[in-house]
Design an enzyme around this catalytic site. Structure first.
Site, PDB file in Angstrom:
ATOM      1  N   ASP A 114      21.033  19.787  21.653  1.00 45.50           N
ATOM      2  CA  ASP A 114      22.302  19.674  20.938  1.00 45.50           C
ATOM      3  C   ASP A 114      23.438  19.414  21.930  1.00 45.50           C
ATOM      4  OD1 ASP A 114      20.940  20.310  18.624  1.00 45.50           O
ATOM      5  OD2 ASP A 114      21.403  22.452  18.779  1.00 45.50           O
TER       6      ASP A 114
HETATM    7  N1  URA Z   1      17.099  24.385  19.638  1.00 48.65           N
HETATM    8  C1  URA Z   1      18.367  24.269  19.223  1.00 48.65           C
HETATM    9  O1  URA Z   1      18.773  24.869  18.250  1.00 48.65           O
HETATM   10  N2  URA Z   1      19.183  23.464  19.933  1.00 48.65           N
HETATM   11  C2  URA Z   1      18.788  22.797  21.039  1.00 48.65           C
HETATM   12  O2  URA Z   1      19.584  22.092  21.642  1.00 48.65           O
HETATM   13  C3  URA Z   1      17.451  22.931  21.454  1.00 48.65           C
HETATM   14  C4  URA Z   1      16.628  23.738  20.726  1.00 48.65           C
END
Ligand code: URA
Length: 254
Positions: A114
Site C-alpha cells: 500500500d
Molecule cells: N497488507 C496490507 O494490508 N498492506 C500492505 O501494504 C501489505 C500487506
C-alpha cells in the site's frame, strides 16, 4: 552457482536479440534470415521462433555466444507515500525510485505494498519469478512488522492467526504466524497477498494498523544499509536463493 544470460521464457528470438543490443527488430530479422544465428547449435532462420521455457537456450551470433539481456532483480526500501505502480497521473510511484540507468530494463514490482506501507519491495524483469513469488501456491513467506491500536495482543491471538482467520467479508486466510513484540506491535508472517491483507486481518481481530513495514520476503530481508527510497540490485547468491524459494532453481545453473 554462476549467472547465465537470460531471456524471458517463451520470448521471441528477434525480441531477445534486439533487446540485447543486436540492432533493431528489422536488423535482427535480417541477421536471422541470413543464417547467422544458431539456437542450441542449430541454424535458425525464423525470427519469430519462441525460445524454450526457462531461459537456458544457447544462442550464438556469427559463431559467438550471444550476450542476451540478463534478468535483473532490485531490492528497494519503499518509503511511505509512493504507489506500487509503474505510472500514475497524480501520485508518486516506485518507478520514480528505480535508478536511472535501470529505468529501461523492464523492472516491475513483485506484488504490491500500500502507499502508506514501507519496507522491502522487490522489482524484477523476470515475469515468471514475479508470478511465483506473489502466488500463494508457492508459499513464499512475507514478514511484516505491524503497529496497531485497539485491542492489545493477547496470548490466544497467535493461535487465532495460526488457524486461519476469516475476514469481515467471509474471506478465509491461510494460517499465519503472529509473534507479538509488545501490546500493540507484532511480527506477522503470511504467505499470500490478498488486498490490504494485513490491515484486514488486524481489523478482523479488533485492531487498526497504524504503521506497516515489510521486513522480509522469502529468503531475503530488507538490507539495513538501504535508506527509505534507496535500492540495490541483488547479488548472484541472493538471486539464487530467490529462485530456489520460488522452486525455479532449475533456471539457475553454472
Ligand atoms: N497488507 C496490507 O494490508 N498492506 C500492505 O501494504 C501489505 C500487506
Amino acid at each position: 552457482m554462476g549467472v547465465k544470460w537470460w531471456y524471458d521464457s517463451r520470448m521471441r528470438l528477434d525480441k531477445a536479440l534486439s533487446d540485447s543490443g543486436y540492432g533493431t527488430r528489422t536488423d535482427v530479422k535480417a541477421l536471422v534470415r541470413a543464417g547467422r544465428v544458431r539456437v542450441d547449435g542449430a541454424v535458425v532462420r525464423d525470427p519469430s521462433l519462441r525460445l524454450p521455457d526457462g531461459g537456458t537456450a544457447r544462442i550464438e551470433v556469427d559463431g559467438a555466444p550471444a550476450q542476451v539481456q540478463r534478468h535483473l532483480h532490485l531490492m528497494m526500501h519503499k518509503p511511505a507515500g509512493y504507489l506500487t505502480a509503474l505510472e500514475d497521473a497524480r501520485r508518486h510511484t516506485v518507478a520514480e525510485l528505480v535508478p536511472a540507468h535501470l529505468a529501461t530494463r523492464g523492472l516491475s514490482p513483485v506484488g504490491r505494498l500500500d502507499a502508506d506501507t514501507t519496507g522491502l519491495l522487490l522489482l524484477t524483469n523476470d515475469g515468471l519469478l514475479a508470478h511465483r513469488l506473489a502466488n500463494p501456491k508457492w508459499h513464499v513467506d512475507k514478514v511484516y512488522h505491524v503497529w496497531t491500536e485497539g485491542a492489545p495482543f493477547a496470548p490466544d491471538d497467535a493461535a487465532r492467526f495460526g488457524e486461519g482467520l476469516v475476514l469481515g467479508d467471509g474471506t478465509e486466510c491461510q494460517p499465519a504466524e503472529l509473534a507479538p513484540i509488545g501490546p500493540n506491535e507484532a511480527l506477522l508472517t503470511i504467505r499470500e497477498g490478498k488486498y490490504h491483507q494485513v490491515k484486514r486481518m488486524m481489523l478482523a481481530t479488533g485492531r487498526a494498523v497504524v504503521r506497516l513495514h515489510r521486513e522480509a520476503m522469502g529468503p531475503l530481508s530488507l538490507d539495513p544499509a538501504l535508506a527509505p527510497g534507496a535500492s540495490r540490485l541483488l547479488d548472484e547468491e541472493e538471486a539464487d536463493r530467490l529462485y530456489r524459494a520460488a522452486s525455479l532453481e532449475d533456471l539457475r545453473s553454472d
